[in-house]
Enzyme design. Structure first.
Site, PDB file in Angstrom:
ATOM      1  CB  SER A 260      24.850  36.629  -2.195  1.00  0.00           C
ATOM      2  OG  SER A 260      24.745  35.228  -2.233  1.00  0.00           O
ATOM      3  CE  LYS A 261      33.579  36.659  -1.719  1.00  0.00           C
ATOM      4  NZ  LYS A 261      34.353  37.171  -2.800  1.00  0.00           N
ATOM      5  NE  ARG A 262      24.424  31.841   0.768  1.00  0.00           N
ATOM      6  CZ  ARG A 262      23.309  31.254   0.313  1.00  0.00           C
ATOM      7  NH1 ARG A 262      23.276  29.961   0.137  1.00  0.00           N
ATOM      8  NH2 ARG A 262      22.252  31.970   0.037  1.00  0.00           N
ATOM      9  CG  ASP A 270      35.371  38.817  -5.689  1.00  0.00           C
ATOM     10  OD1 ASP A 270      36.385  38.991  -5.001  1.00  0.00           O
ATOM     11  OD2 ASP A 270      34.210  38.779  -5.218  1.00  0.00           O
TER      12      ASP A 270
END
Ligand code: GLU
Length: 493
Positions: A260-262, A270
């Protein structure tokens, strides 16, 4: 099997996730290996989740990664175009086709009109939850005759069409990664096939399209495994042959949680922006969930195609190890020529140091040496400006361990010889730089560690770093003299 045809069928809901890229890659590898075709289809039946520009982004990410396909949706001159004999390849353009097949299911008794209101369905779900049951439609509208249902629909009553599963029937299919899977219809919901807005659900559209597009292998993420029995049932209901299924393990991070982005980059965009090379990302990604039958870790696309097979795809989640990706990326960076690296790192240098095109035009030789110097230890393209800092930014000599080295008795003589030799030159060429230390050695008799360590510390402030001759050249006459003088001053010599 004749006619090997695979498809990647993303929904245009945002950027292409790294897990999606891996799915596309495995489809591509297998299709190419088997001499088959690979198709890009856009699944946009959930219009509420549509994101503007997402189709273009998906396509440019696949293109960047070198994951090519033969048919489907492309972008040409900034416009979305479709190519191939099985179109349209964008589901929202196929509504009439789905309607026709939904009607066929209704007529054959495999599907029915459902008029239940949202309120009723919400209450039903609540009640089932309280009783500890898995929420499921209770089949109320199964009792409405087709004749009556058509009348109510014609009168403008809102409806959906649901799949009518026979009770207590085992549905089986074979998955190339998971083996044989059997699920009983009593554990499956009467899935909505056509929504009240006239759009099909994913389940209806995917079956119709995979069949009409002649798809031989459905290769997708394992989150679709629970849906597959519904799809297999629909194939049976239509009297069609189901494709071969391959469900891929989810891409997980080191804590075995979904990426996840976290935890950092997740979309192909990205990774691109962070300075990963497409060949490195694709090479590493292939190994997340698949292992070749040798210890080889570096693969070109052609080698991956040659070696790829589904029987070496693991059942359990593939761990995405960012350190390993960096290792692979550094490898591909080292393999690049210096001039390629200048081009690839240009945007990062412009961003970091504010250089303009003129700088690149007038410093090409210098930049080549810079790249040769820093590429041995460059984890990402984005790290290049940082790695080149020694050549651009002045440093402060700190009174640390390295400073102690400068207190050696030979150091004043060394600094003096360095300064006078450099000052005597018009300009410090690369050839001069390569011969300089030898010259100083001859002149002063200082050699080895006593020669190189203090020189490096005096001119870079650091006892470790890249090839000294390169550093001397990259710093150039003026900077070197300035730094040597600053050092002498600090030492009081
Ligand atoms: N549209 C689905 C997705 O976005 C594809 C599922 C499939 O490949 O069947 O993941």
């Amino acid at each position: 099997m004749e006619n090997i045809r695979l498809r990647f069928a993303p929904s245009p809901t945002g950027f292409l996730h790294i897990g999606g890229l891996r799915t596309a890659l495995y489809n591509h590898l297998f299709a190419k290996k088997m001499g088959g075709k690979f198709i890009l289809r856009i699944e946009d039946t959930d219009q509420t989740r549509f994101v503007d520009g997402a189709i273009e982004n998906l396509i440019s990410s696949l293109e960047w990664a070198g994951v090519t396909y033969d048919e489907g949706v492309f972008v040409e001159d900034g416009k979305i175009v479709e190519k191939g004999d099985y179109g349209p390849y964008i589901q929202s353009k196929r509504l009439d086709i789905y309607r026709k097949y939904v009607d066929e299911l209704v007529e054959k008794g495999h599907a029915y009109y459902c008029f239940c209101s949202k309120d009723r369905l919400d209450n039903l779900r609540e009640e089932q939850k309280i009783k500890g049951l898995v929420p499921k439609y209770d089949g109320l509208c199964r009792g409405v005759s087709l004749e009556e249902a058509k009348k109510r629909a014609a009168n403008g009553e809102e409806y959906v069409i649901r799949m009518k599963l026979p009770p207590n029937k085992d549905i089986s299919f074979k998955d190339l990664v998971r083996g044989n899977i059997t699920i009983n219809t009593d554990d499956i919901d009467d899935q909505v096939l056509l929504k009240s807005d006239g759009f099909p659900t994913y389940h209806m559209a995917v079956v119709v399209d995979d069949h009409l597009m002649g798809i031989s292998h459905v290769v997708r993420g394992e989150e679709w495994l629970p849906s597959t029995p519904k799809h297999v049932y629909l194939y049976e209901a239509f009297g069609w042959e189901a494709p071969i299924y391959v469900h891929l393990p989810t891409v997980l991070n080191k804590d075995r949680k979904k990426l996840s982005k976290r935890h950092g980059d997740v979309s192909v965009e990205d990774f691109k922006a962070s300075g990963y090379l497409p060949e490195a990302l694709v090479n590493y990604l292939a190994l997340v969930g698949w292992s070749p039958d040798s210890n080889q870790e570096i693969f070109s696309m052609d080698e991956m195609i040659e070696n790829f097979s589904f029987d070496r795809v693991s059942k359990t989640g593939g761990i995405f190890d960012r350190d390993k990706l960096i290792w692979v990326n550094s490898h591909y960076i080292r393999e690049k020529s210096n001039s390629e690296l200048i081009e690839l790192t240009k945007p990062y240098f412009k961003d970091y140091y504010g250089f303009d095109d003129k700088f690149f035009e007038t410093h090409s030789k210098w930049l080549e040496v810079l790249m040769a110097t820093i590429k041995e230890d460059m984890p990402t393209l984005k790290s290049a400006p940082e790695k080149a800092k020694f050549a651009f930014e002045d440093y402060e000599l700190e009174t640390d361990e390295d400073f102690e080295v400068l207190k050696g008795e030979q150091v004043p003589t060394l600094l003096k010889a360095l300064k006078s030799n450099i000052a005597a030159l018009d300009k410090l060429t690369f050839e001069d730089a390569k011969g300089l230390m030898k010259k100083i050695q001859k002149e002063t008799g200082i050699k080895g560690k006593n020669l190189f360590m203090p020189t490096r510390i005096a001119i870079t402030g650091n006892s470790h770093g890249p090839e000294l001759a390169n550093v001397l050249y990259l710093l150039g006459k003026d900077k070197l003299i300035k730094r040597i003088e600053a050092c002498e001053e600090k030492l009081g010599v």
